[in-house]
Design a protein around this motif. Structure first.
Motif, PDB file in Angstrom:
ATOM      1  N   LYS A  53      55.308  40.771   9.540  1.00 52.08           N
ATOM      2  CA  LYS A  53      54.061  40.507   9.736  1.00 52.08           C
ATOM      3  C   LYS A  53      53.693  40.749   8.230  1.00 52.08           C
ATOM      4  O   LYS A  53      52.811  40.659   7.247  1.00 52.08           O
ATOM      5  CB  LYS A  53      52.821  42.351  10.391  1.00 52.08           C
ATOM      6  N   VAL A  54      54.392  41.083   7.236  1.00 57.25           N
ATOM      7  CA  VAL A  54      54.413  41.286   5.514  1.00 57.25           C
ATOM      8  C   VAL A  54      55.491  40.447   5.257  1.00 57.25           C
ATOM      9  O   VAL A  54      56.914  41.002   5.291  1.00 57.25           O
ATOM     10  CB  VAL A  54      54.371  42.783   5.585  1.00 57.25           C
ATOM     11  N   PRO A  55      55.601  39.683   4.810  1.00 56.38           N
ATOM     12  CA  PRO A  55      57.425  38.676   4.038  1.00 56.38           C
ATOM     13  C   PRO A  55      57.314  39.979   2.750  1.00 56.38           C
ATOM     14  O   PRO A  55      56.504  40.666   2.272  1.00 56.38           O
ATOM     15  CB  PRO A  55      56.871  37.306   3.416  1.00 56.38           C
ATOM     16  N   GLU A  56      58.922  39.919   2.632  1.00 56.30           N
ATOM     17  CA  GLU A  56      59.228  40.525   1.601  1.00 56.30           C
ATOM     18  C   GLU A  56      59.032  39.837   0.328  1.00 56.30           C
ATOM     19  O   GLU A  56      58.510  38.688   0.317  1.00 56.30           O
ATOM     20  CB  GLU A  56      61.053  40.603   1.619  1.00 56.30           C
ATOM     21  N   GLY A  57      58.804  41.028  -0.423  1.00 59.47           N
ATOM     22  CA  GLY A  57      57.906  40.889  -2.231  1.00 59.47           C
ATOM     23  C   GLY A  57      56.852  40.609  -1.549  1.00 59.47           C
ATOM     24  O   GLY A  57      56.607  40.429  -3.407  1.00 59.47           O
ATOM     25  N   ALA A  58      55.839  40.219  -0.882  1.00 62.16           N
ATOM     26  CA  ALA A  58      54.612  40.031  -0.668  1.00 62.16           C
ATOM     27  C   ALA A  58      53.904  40.964  -1.800  1.00 62.16           C
ATOM     28  O   ALA A  58      54.013  42.264  -1.550  1.00 62.16           O
ATOM     29  CB  ALA A  58      54.120  40.256   0.336  1.00 62.16           C
ATOM     30  N   SER A  59      53.074  40.814  -2.397  1.00 57.34           N
ATOM     31  CA  SER A  59      52.369  42.327  -3.043  1.00 57.34           C
ATOM     32  C   SER A  59      51.424  42.462  -2.245  1.00 57.34           C
ATOM     33  O   SER A  59      50.446  42.259  -1.117  1.00 57.34           O
ATOM     34  CB  SER A  59      51.044  41.491  -4.280  1.00 57.34           C
ATOM     35  N   ALA A  67      52.521  68.517  -2.514  1.00 59.09           N
ATOM     36  CA  ALA A  67      53.440  68.066  -0.924  1.00 59.09           C
ATOM     37  C   ALA A  67      53.895  66.546  -0.775  1.00 59.09           C
ATOM     38  O   ALA A  67      51.860  66.782  -0.759  1.00 59.09           O
ATOM     39  CB  ALA A  67      54.106  69.078  -0.142  1.00 59.09           C
ATOM     40  N   PRO A  68      54.043  66.199  -1.203  1.00 61.55           N
ATOM     41  CA  PRO A  68      53.954  64.663  -0.940  1.00 61.55           C
ATOM     42  C   PRO A  68      54.132  64.040   0.850  1.00 61.55           C
ATOM     43  O   PRO A  68      54.331  65.570   1.602  1.00 61.55           O
ATOM     44  CB  PRO A  68      55.912  63.630  -0.978  1.00 61.55           C
ATOM     45  N   ASP A  69      52.973  63.359   1.382  1.00 62.63           N
ATOM     46  CA  ASP A  69      52.612  63.519   2.526  1.00 62.63           C
ATOM     47  C   ASP A  69      52.557  61.994   3.744  1.00 62.63           C
ATOM     48  O   ASP A  69      51.662  61.959   4.260  1.00 62.63           O
ATOM     49  CB  ASP A  69      51.034  63.832   2.917  1.00 62.63           C
ATOM     50  N   GLY A  70      53.583  61.920   2.688  1.00 63.85           N
ATOM     51  CA  GLY A  70      53.437  59.722   3.858  1.00 63.85           C
ATOM     52  C   GLY A  70      52.616  59.038   2.531  1.00 63.85           C
ATOM     53  O   GLY A  70      52.198  58.992   1.572  1.00 63.85           O
ATOM     54  N   TRP A  71      53.502  57.700   2.973  1.00 62.18           N
ATOM     55  CA  TRP A  71      52.835  56.837   2.639  1.00 62.18           C
ATOM     56  C   TRP A  71      52.335  55.350   3.505  1.00 62.18           C
ATOM     57  O   TRP A  71      52.730  55.544   4.885  1.00 62.18           O
ATOM     58  CB  TRP A  71      53.481  55.848   2.007  1.00 62.18           C
ATOM     59  N   GLY A  72      51.554  54.799   2.904  1.00 62.88           N
ATOM     60  CA  GLY A  72      51.200  53.363   3.623  1.00 62.88           C
ATOM     61  C   GLY A  72      50.671  51.893   2.961  1.00 62.88           C
ATOM     62  O   GLY A  72      50.894  52.135   1.296  1.00 62.88           O
ATOM     63  N   PHE A  73      50.099  51.276   3.788  1.00 62.49           N
ATOM     64  CA  PHE A  73      49.560  50.675   2.467  1.00 62.49           C
ATOM     65  C   PHE A  73      49.027  49.087   3.148  1.00 62.49           C
ATOM     66  O   PHE A  73      48.861  49.161   4.823  1.00 62.49           O
ATOM     67  CB  PHE A  73      51.337  49.339   2.070  1.00 62.49           C
ATOM     68  N   LEU A  74      48.418  48.627   2.774  1.00 58.90           N
ATOM     69  CA  LEU A  74      47.414  47.059   3.423  1.00 58.90           C
ATOM     70  C   LEU A  74      48.023  45.991   2.946  1.00 58.90           C
ATOM     71  O   LEU A  74      48.751  45.446   2.249  1.00 58.90           O
ATOM     72  CB  LEU A  74      46.270  47.134   2.290  1.00 58.90           C
ATOM     73  N   GLU A  75      48.143  45.823   4.221  1.00 52.65           N
ATOM     74  CA  GLU A  75      48.392  45.034   4.519  1.00 52.65           C
ATOM     75  C   GLU A  75      48.069  43.425   3.750  1.00 52.65           C
ATOM     76  O   GLU A  75      46.433  43.308   3.366  1.00 52.65           O
ATOM     77  CB  GLU A  75      48.485  44.121   5.611  1.00 52.65           C
ATOM     78  N   PRO A  76      48.420  42.535   3.152  1.00 53.57           N
ATOM     79  CA  PRO A  76      48.057  41.459   2.505  1.00 53.57           C
ATOM     80  C   PRO A  76      47.053  40.253   2.916  1.00 53.57           C
ATOM     81  O   PRO A  76      47.803  40.432   3.695  1.00 53.57           O
ATOM     82  CB  PRO A  76      49.959  40.605   1.749  1.00 53.57           C
ATOM     83  N   ASP A  77      46.497  39.668   2.114  1.00 57.38           N
ATOM     84  CA  ASP A  77      45.628  38.442   3.219  1.00 57.38           C
ATOM     85  C   ASP A  77      46.975  37.054   2.967  1.00 57.38           C
ATOM     86  O   ASP A  77      47.292  37.592   2.721  1.00 57.38           O
ATOM     87  CB  ASP A  77      44.548  38.188   2.019  1.00 57.38           C
ATOM     88  N   ALA A  78      45.961  37.386   4.398  1.00 55.45           N
ATOM     89  CA  ALA A  78      47.119  35.832   5.254  1.00 55.45           C
ATOM     90  C   ALA A  78      46.362  34.600   4.184  1.00 55.45           C
ATOM     91  O   ALA A  78      46.151  34.445   3.673  1.00 55.45           O
ATOM     92  CB  ALA A  78      47.763  35.639   6.772  1.00 55.45           C
TER      93      ALA A  78
END
Length: 116
Positions: free
Chosen positions: A25-31, A105-116
């Motif tokens: 769903k997300v290519p490597e190196g995508a912003s 304390a760290p409690d995880g991470w996530g990201f917004l998927e880039p626009d296709a």
């Protein structure tokens, strides 16, 4: 953070990124816009944490969430970066060290998927 905790956290990050990339769903190196979450412990110094993040160029905000046990506040750090395990770990490691020395304390991470 002990060496074992840091190793476990890094391993989990690299594994998660590999899983995201394998899904295609997300290519490597995508912003991406990386979101890092930190929750306060009893000795948390929120103003100091926010100031430290700003000093190191991070944008952060306090996020309030209503839970079954009341209100929970967390610090959310947004970081524009690339979708690579190395880039995500770099920011996760830096911000986790800033957080832990200020009672968070760290409690995880996530990201917004880039626009296709």
């Amino acid at each position: 953070m002990t060496d074992n905790q840091e190793f476990d956290q890094k391993a989990a990050t690299f594994y998660s990124v590999a899983q995201f990339l394998a899904e295609g769903k997300v290519p490597e190196g995508a912003s991406i816009e990386l979101e890092l979450f930190f929750t306060p412990k009893d000795d948390a110094d929120q103003p100091a944490f926010l100031k430290a993040l700003k000093t190191f160029g991070y944008q952060a905000e306090v996020e309030t969430e209503n839970t079954e046990n009341g209100t929970r506040e967390a610090v959310l750090v947004n970081v524009p970066t690339k979708m690579t395990a190395e880039d995500i770990w770099l920011h996760e490691d830096r911000t986790s060290k800033l957080a832990q020395s200020r009672g968070f304390a760290p409690d995880g991470w996530g990201f917004l998927e880039p626009d296709a």
